[in-house]
Design an enzyme around this catalytic site. Structure first.
Site, short mmCIF file in Angstrom:
data_model
loop_
_atom_site.label_atom_id
_atom_site.label_comp_id
_atom_site.label_asym_id
_atom_site.label_seq_id
_atom_site.Cartn_x
_atom_site.Cartn_y
_atom_site.Cartn_z
N TYR A 1 -2.13 -0.88 10.57
CA TYR A 1 -2.13 -1.13 9.13
C TYR A 1 -0.86 -0.59 8.49
CZ TYR A 1 -3.91 -1.28 4.31
OH TYR A 1 -4.07 -1.54 2.97
N SER B 1 0.86 -1.18 0.00
CA SER B 1 0.00 0.00 0.00
C SER B 1 0.89 1.22 0.00
CB SER B 1 -0.88 0.01 1.26
OG SER B 1 -1.48 1.26 1.48
#
Length: 262
Positions: free
Chosen positions: A157, A144
């Site tokens: 995350y 990501s």
């Protein structure tokens, strides 16, 4: 000739979103694909059958609890049993939970790291011996933009995706002379079921219409003010799995609409 004809691929978290787009693109490029996801059996079979009919290649499906190391390894073993080997491993499965660090549930932290990070280790460890034996392999970990930058209330995350990028670089160095590449694709915001849930949650928090939340909250850091398309990520993944990308390894290519250019 299809660029991945005859290759055998495993894509985790591939019954929807980015994973399904990647699986479809790999199959369209000629690869056999093993799907994996948490859908109920009937839905998963429907997805598998539709993709097989659409692409004309062999498509399998294997469920696995990726939070469990044995299940993660078993997913690779099931693919080897079905296809005779794993040439391409796409680690895509991931979960998200948005909360301040001091309010973040302990069990959610453990589950998030197990799925987003530890499963990447377990599937990679299981797939590498076969790749080494044949002198060819492609590992693409879907990280990501949060693997390179951070956002508040997403510390776990962000930590998991930073770790995936670092893990990918280390693996790339270990296998650099054995015909195997390992890269970590870093998309910005892609409109997936995971992000759709964030839109709804953020609309409630900010008391804003969803359209404004998308532009002013979700895509605030993404200069294009447009979601990345899952198909864009999939096309990049196919390139990384092709022979044209044999010298691309240890990288963390961005598809982030200019987010990290700031």
């Amino acid at each position: 000739m299809a660029v991945l004809a005859g290759r055998r691929a495993l894509v985790t978290g591939s019954t929807s979103g980015i994973g399904l787009a990647v699986a479809r693109a790999l199959a369209q490029a000629g690869a056999k694909v093993m799907l994996n996801g948490s859908r109920v059996a009937a839905d998963a079979e429907s997805t598998r059958a539709a993709l097989a009919a659409e692409t004309g290649v062999e498509i399998g499906y294997t469920p696995a609890n990726l939070a469990d190391p044995a299940s993660a390894r078993g997913l690779v073993e099931a693919t080897i049993a079905a296809f005779g080997g794993v040439d391409i491993l796409i680690n895509n499965a991931g979960i998200q939970h948005v909360a301040a660090v001091d309010a973040f549930p302990d069990d959610t932290w453990d589950q998030l790291l197990a799925i987003n990070l530890s499963s990447v280790f377990h599937t990679t460890k299981a797939a590498l011996p076969g790749m080494k034996a044949q002198g060819w392999g492609r590992i693409v970990n879907i990280a990501s933009a949060h693997g390179l930058v951070a956002s508040p209330f997403k510390a776990p995350y962000t930590a998991s995706k930073h770790a995936v990028v670092g893990f990918s670089k280390a693996v790339a160095l270990e296998v650099a002379e054995q015909g195997i590449t390992c890269n970590a694709l870093c998309p910005g915001y892609v409109r997936t079921p995971l992000v759709e849930k964030q839109v709804v949650d953020q609309a409630k928090v900010h008391n804003l219409p969803e359209e404004r939340v998308i532009r002013e909250v979700i895509l605030a850091a993404q200069p294009t003010k447009q979601f990345v398309e899952a198909e864009e990520v999939a096309a990049y993944a196919v390139f990384l799995c092709s022979d044209a990308a044999k010298s691309v390894t240890g990288s963390a290519p961005l598809i982030d609409g200019g987010w990290t250019a700031r």
